[in-house]
Write an enzyme that holds these catalytic residues in place. Sequence first.
Site, PDB file in Angstrom:
ATOM      1  CG  ASP A   1     -10.209   1.242  -0.855  1.00  0.00           C
ATOM      2  OD1 ASP A   1     -10.416   0.472   0.113  1.00  0.00           O
ATOM      3  OD2 ASP A   1      -9.411   0.985  -1.771  1.00  0.00           O
TER       4      ASP A   1
ATOM      5  CD  GLU B   1     -11.135   0.417   4.767  1.00  0.00           C
ATOM      6  OE1 GLU B   1     -10.954   1.066   3.722  1.00  0.00           O
ATOM      7  OE2 GLU B   1     -10.340  -0.443   5.184  1.00  0.00           O
TER       8      GLU B   1
ATOM      9  NE  ARG C   1      -7.322   7.052   5.609  1.00  0.00           N
ATOM     10  CZ  ARG C   1      -6.484   7.457   4.671  1.00  0.00           C
ATOM     11  NH1 ARG C   1      -6.313   8.734   4.428  1.00  0.00           N
ATOM     12  NH2 ARG C   1      -5.785   6.577   3.974  1.00  0.00           N
TER      13      ARG C   1
ATOM     14  CE  LYS D   1      -9.149  -2.445  -0.853  1.00  0.00           C
ATOM     15  NZ  LYS D   1      -8.099  -1.413  -1.010  1.00  0.00           N
TER      16      LYS D   1
ATOM     17  CE  LYS E   1      -8.223  -1.153   7.561  1.00  0.00           C
ATOM     18  NZ  LYS E   1      -7.544  -0.592   6.354  1.00  0.00           N
TER      19      LYS E   1
ATOM     20  CG  ASP F   1      -8.051  -3.926   5.437  1.00  0.00           C
ATOM     21  OD1 ASP F   1      -6.881  -3.590   5.700  1.00  0.00           O
ATOM     22  OD2 ASP F   1      -8.934  -3.123   5.088  1.00  0.00           O
TER      23      ASP F   1
ATOM     24  CG  ASP G   1     -10.893  -2.311   2.305  1.00  0.00           C
ATOM     25  OD1 ASP G   1     -11.942  -1.804   1.841  1.00  0.00           O
ATOM     26  OD2 ASP G   1      -9.809  -1.693   2.405  1.00  0.00           O
TER      27      ASP G   1
HETATM   28  N1  BES Z   1      -6.771  -1.891   3.363  1.00  0.00           N
HETATM   29  C1  BES Z   1      -6.287  -0.907   2.455  1.00  0.00           C
HETATM   30  C2  BES Z   1      -4.767  -0.783   2.465  1.00  0.00           C
HETATM   31  C3  BES Z   1      -3.975  -1.977   2.010  1.00  0.00           C
HETATM   32  C4  BES Z   1      -3.554  -2.074   0.711  1.00  0.00           C
HETATM   33  C5  BES Z   1      -3.603  -2.953   2.886  1.00  0.00           C
HETATM   34  C6  BES Z   1      -2.810  -3.143   0.291  1.00  0.00           C
HETATM   35  C7  BES Z   1      -2.840  -4.050   2.475  1.00  0.00           C
HETATM   36  C8  BES Z   1      -2.432  -4.145   1.183  1.00  0.00           C
HETATM   37  C9  BES Z   1      -6.858   0.468   2.808  1.00  0.00           C
HETATM   38  O1  BES Z   1      -8.126   0.468   3.368  1.00  0.00           O
HETATM   39  C10 BES Z   1      -6.922   1.253   1.550  1.00  0.00           C
HETATM   40  O2  BES Z   1      -7.598   0.844   0.637  1.00  0.00           O
HETATM   41  N2  BES Z   1      -6.191   2.376   1.503  1.00  0.00           N
HETATM   42  C11 BES Z   1      -6.147   3.207   0.364  1.00  0.00           C
HETATM   43  C12 BES Z   1      -6.322   4.638   0.810  1.00  0.00           C
HETATM   44  C13 BES Z   1      -6.546   5.612  -0.308  1.00  0.00           C
HETATM   45  C14 BES Z   1      -7.908   5.389  -0.908  1.00  0.00           C
HETATM   46  C15 BES Z   1      -6.436   7.008   0.238  1.00  0.00           C
HETATM   47  C16 BES Z   1      -4.781   3.025  -0.306  1.00  0.00           C
HETATM   48  O3  BES Z   1      -3.785   2.859   0.397  1.00  0.00           O
HETATM   49  O4  BES Z   1      -4.745   3.022  -1.518  1.00  0.00           O
HETATM   50 ZN    ZN Z   2      -8.624  -1.267   4.476  1.00  0.00          ZN
HETATM   51 ZN    ZN Z   3      -9.729   0.418   2.001  1.00  0.00          ZN
END
Ligand code: BES
Ligand code: ZN
Ligand code: ZN
Length: 499
Positions: free
Chosen positions: A348, A350, A352, A278, A266, A289, A271
């Site tokens: 958020d 994104e 996947r 966020k 990824k 990220d 992000d």
């Molecule tokens: N990049 C984030 C995940 C992340 C969070 C990485 C903290 C490192 C530290 C990812 O893109 C994300 O925001 N995921 C969300 C998904 C949710 C919206 C379904 C999450 O994990 O909250």
């Molecule tokens: Zn992310």
């Molecule tokens: Zn995200």
Amino acid sequence: MDMTVINQALKDVACDVVIVGAPRAEKGQESRELVRFPFAQELDQILDGLITSMYARGEFKGNVGETAQIYSMGKLAARLVIVVGLGSAEKLQNHMFRRASGVATRLAQSKGAGLVVLALGENSVEGLQAVVEGALLGTYRFQKYQTAQDTTRKTEKIQFLSKSAEDKGAQEALKRGTVMAEAANFARDLVNEQPAVLTPGELARRAADMAQQTGMEYTILERPQMEELGMGGLLAVAKGSAEPPRCIILRYQGAPGERAVALVGKGITFDAGGLSLKTAAGMETMKGDMGGGAAVIGAMQIIASLKPAINVLGLVPTTENMPDGASYRPGDILRLMNGKTIEIVNTDAEGRLALADALSYAVKEGCSPIVDIATLTGGCHIALGGRRAGLFCNNDQVSSELMKAGESAGELFWPMPLDEEYGENIESQIADVRQTGGRYGGAINAAKILEHFIGNADWAHLDIAGMEFAEGKQHYMQNGATGFGARALAEFVLRRAKK
Ligand code: BES
Ligand code: ZN
Ligand code: ZN
């Protein structure tokens, strides 16, 4: 860094700092244990029993990474001695050597030592490799943006004291350790770099430079080619960004005609969450990220340098995820590269989407196994506490190989489930699949989405959220990027090539 393996008596070694490893002594066993560590014993004699007396007073226990500093006062050629704990003498593992070496070498560097000698008393090839890695990982610094230059001298030369210095194995260990650690440090540079500089275009340029230097084939896909391929996920995420997306493709060929292993990382260079923005706190570390992408680029550098007999395809879909009038929205329905449609719920989520297209690309190329690595979900960080990364896998053999490669690299994974029942969480009323499955089991729901894009391939997904940065000092890692995954992925591939 100038590094050599030498075989010399401890007292004659001329350097700024000499580092000596010593085990954890169980009660009453101090001197007996030391006998098994020739360098520690030799040092104890030179210093008139100072080390045994440190043990006896409980001043030094020999826990992994514990250090004691002793000024030699002319008793040996080195100005300063650092004794570093290796942990239990019964359970000496390579990652103990890596940790001890990293902690002690960093301490030596902070004392302004230009020439450091490491005498950890380990002579196995893998042990020596771990010591070399620890030294290079431990002395890494990212100082590009510190204008008030750190005046302590950088360590420029390290000599490893080994009884088997003349063996071919020692040279091999030195080379492998150097290649592994330098690539991990390259991955750390990519993650540490500020997001205004490390855009998708810049990430692609740095990957391409590396490919050129190591003599590896590469292609960088731009928007028109992505459109042609139907990469609807990566393109949708990129819509809100002023920076154009890229898809980095690195191709290493060491076994012409054979099926390739794919490594997919990824590469979200920042992000912000997109329209599902966020919080300020949630955004603070989001330059990291692209940590999965950095791990793949680092692993490909190791593979291209060590040239194993295997084919490997490295893929890094890269873009920013930003809020804008042109951003993709919750409610949008995307068609991804393999033809499946996905209902967007939260912009958020994104990672996947970008990964789905890259996985489809790997499937189309006929790769198997496919291993992806991503800072995918906050839930995985919460579940495993930032000490291990989540491992989701549809093949027991691949899973076991990854667990072992991770242990060898000191980059640990832990198995997570992919039961069919979790699939119910991501059923959509309007598209083939729903982008998210709610809060509970968020890391698993994300893995279940990816599963829709892997065709019939053997597949593993590594969720490394929280592993991309070290909080405080973790052995050979400083505050900042870890490069997590680069060495473990390379180790996985190198071991496969041997068979
Ligand atoms: N990049 C984030 C995940 C992340 C969070 C990485 C903290 C490192 C530290 C990812 O893109 C994300 O925001 N995921 C969300 C998904 C949710 C919206 C379904 C999450 O994990 O909250
Ligand atoms: Zn992310
Ligand atoms: Zn995200």
